[in-house]
Design a protein around this motif. Structure first.
Motif: not given
Lengths: 300, 302
Positions: A101-108, A296, A299-300
């Protein structure tokens, strides 16, 4: 690029910081080596000597060398894939612990993230498999086997290629897992099955024709054959020098899967490399694609 | 002050469950914004959508002028998140963690190291940089969580129940740092908390219930509207208090009366000649209870 390298470094550090994970991965090929050498070495040796036609005897050193070549090639062919499954746990752990989750909130991007898992896992697998290769070569050396420097170098290339293949395969399968229990179960299944379907535990030539046909479509088969060729070719050359008839050597090559056929044609070493390299490229492509598409969907 | 977060008609459903229901609100730049609600009210769903970690069904979300639908990378660069639980790599050192996370925002080399030293000084953990995160105490780890969220100098800091389970000293340190950042860097703080005294310090409060806004305003406005002031009288006997004809309750050495306004309290005190008294505004706990019908105490909805 620097972000990718930094993420890869993080993933490798995490793998090696967990001593348990590292030693568990390393111990599997070493146990295989000890078991093979202790229980199967003599069986293989006796079987080889008794299979020689009357009037032909092969020197002890050559017999030992054939056995050593078969053992180390089986171990390395299996280990590169099974170790990859053991070392490729981080992406599942990151999901389970919430780090993802922490990695997913970054622009990477998901592609960079997935490739960093892949590359780190490949490096970890390679370190362990090179260690296993060193142990196998030490064993072969103790038996005074015929393995030339060129064979050793090609063996290392095979290990690299098979590690790339094993890591790509495990990355795709592990992508769909989300708990430690699932990954252990999959690891166990792969460990027990892969050796058979790639021809490491039992030569493909001993399977039924229908099964041989199916197995010829599996890329791992060619990986095993490559390792076999490079672990045994010097020994086979020595057999020829010792006066063993060429026809008999060809039979040995066929029996030990040094020659693998696809659709009736023997696949050359170059062909085997090509098959494995293309498979690796395809698997990595699929892995990145499912990560991007999956991101993708999640995220749904 | 410009709006740094603009959410308009945001809706998110999971099957038949509507987690966020046509939600609209704005957050001004540099303010401390408290986003309250019981578990399942839709807070986390809203935050996940704001961070581009979750897709919305409809509505628009603009963060610092960027639409999350078209500029999610810019939005992610503007946001730092402190999650409810620690999401750092426990087997790596604090330095390793901050270096790997900083790289995700394209911070590398000297620039990254300087920023790490900066946040370490700010949050007072320079001596912990070489320590393994898993071996730190809860409070120390929380400081590293905040440092991780601040590593890329975000414009908006999202704090998802940041102080739950922390000792008072660490809570106080965290709030000191956050308040100082708010002032020095005009950083917007978006806070969800179960501690109402933290929400009482906010510039603006939104209370969410079943995905909709039940109440919003400054703490003063909310207290005025939803909570009653209390007048506590000391040094009087019960007969005098009963004589006032106002509901009261005995409280240690005094009597607590609920009054509708400070003016009413003043009238009572002046007309009756009480000379030892205490007037207190209603609390945010009372506001929350009145708005949602449920209380939030120490992290549990009741």
């Amino acid at each position: 690029m620097r972000t990718f390298l930094s993420l890869t470094r993080r993933n490798i550090k995490l793998f090696f910081s967990d001593k348990g994970m590292f030693f568990t991965s390393l111990i599997t090929p070493l146990i295989l080596l000890v078991l093979y050498a202790t229980f199967l070495g003599n069986v293989y040796r006796d079987s080889l000597i008794s299979s020689m036609p009357e009037g032909i005897t092969i020197p002890d050193r050559i017999a030992d060398s054939v056995v050593a070549g078969q053992l180390i090639s089986s171990i390395l062919a299996v280990s590169c894939v099974t170790v990859a499954f053991c070392s490729n746990m981080l992406m599942v752990q990151d999901k389970a612990t919430g780090v993802r989750r922490d990695l997913d909130v970054t622009p990477v991007s998901p592609a960079i993230l997935s490739l960093s898992y892949y590359f780190a896992s490949f490096i970890s697998t390679l370190v362990i498999c090179f260690t296993a290769t060193a142990a196998c070569l030490a064993y072969a050396s103790a038996l005074d086997s015929y393995i030339g420097l060129n064979d050793v170098l090609m063996l290392l290339v095979d290990v690299v290629l098979l590690s790339l293949f094993g890591t790509a395969l495990s990355s795709i399968i592990n992508y769909f897992l989300s708990t430690q229990g699932q990954i252990s179960a999959v690891g166990s299944i792969i460990s027990s099955c892969y050796g058979f379907i790639c021809g490491a535990y039992m030569p493909i030539s001993q399977f039924s024709p229908a099964l041989q046909k199916i197995i010829s479509f599996l890329p791992g088969t060619y990986g095993t054959s490559l390792v076999r060729n490079h672990a045994m070719s010097s020994t086979l050359d020595e057999m020829e020098t010792a006066g063993v008839p060429v026809e008999l050597i060809d039979e040995v090559k066929k029996t030990f899967d040094l020659n693998v056929s696809f659709n009736g044609d023997v696949v050359s070493l170059k062909g085997m490399y090509l098959i494995l390299a293309l498979t690796v490229a395809l698997l990595i492509g699929v892995y990145v694609l499912i990560n991007v598409m999956g991101n993708r969907k999640e995220k749904r | 002050m410009k709006n740094v977060i603009e959410i308009q008609n945001l809706t998110k459903t999971y099957g038949s469950l509507t987690a966020v229901d046509n939600l609209s609100f704005r957050v001004k730049e540099g303010e401390l914004f408290a986003f309250l609600g019981v578990n399942g009210a839709g807070k986390s769903t809203t935050i996940n959508i704001m961070c581009s970690a979750l897709q919305k069904d409809s509505g628009s979300v603009i963060i610092n002028g960027n639409n999350i639908d078209t500029d999610s990378d810019k939005v992610k660069n503007d946001i730092g998140v402190v999650f409810q639980g620690s999401v750092l790599d426990k087997s790596l050192t604090v330095l390793d963690n901050l270096q790997s996370r900083g790289a995700l925002y394209s911070l590398h080399g000297k620039e990254l190291r300087q920023r790490i030293d900066e946040v370490a000084r700010l949050l007072d953990f320079s001596d912990l940089l070489k320590r393994t995160v898993g071996k730190l105490s809860g409070g120390q780890r929380r400081r590293i969580d905040v440092a991780r969220a601040l590593i890329h100098k975000p414009k908006i800091l999202i704090l998802d129940e940041p102080t739950t389970g922390l000792d008072p000293q660490t809570r106080s340190l965290l709030w000191k740092v956050i308040s100082s950042l708010q002032k020095s860097e005009n950083m917007t703080v978006f806070l969800t908390t179960h501690y109402m005294e933290e929400a009482a310090d906010a510039d603006y409060v939104v209370i969410l219930d079943s995905g909709k806004i039940s109440a919003e305003g400054t703490p003063y406005e909310l207290k005025t509207k939803w909570a009653r002031d209390t007048l506590t009288l000391y040094g009087v006997d019960s007969e005098r208090v009963e004589g006032l004809g106002i509901p009261f309750e005995r409280l240690g050495d005094g009597y607590k009366l609920y009054v509708s306004s400070p003016l009413e309290a003043k009238t009572i005190v002046v007309e009756n000649g009480f000379d030892d008294f205490e007037l207190a505004k209603g609390k945010m706990d009372d506001v929350f209870l009145a708005v949602t019908g449920r209380a939030l105490n120490g992290g549990e909805a009741q």
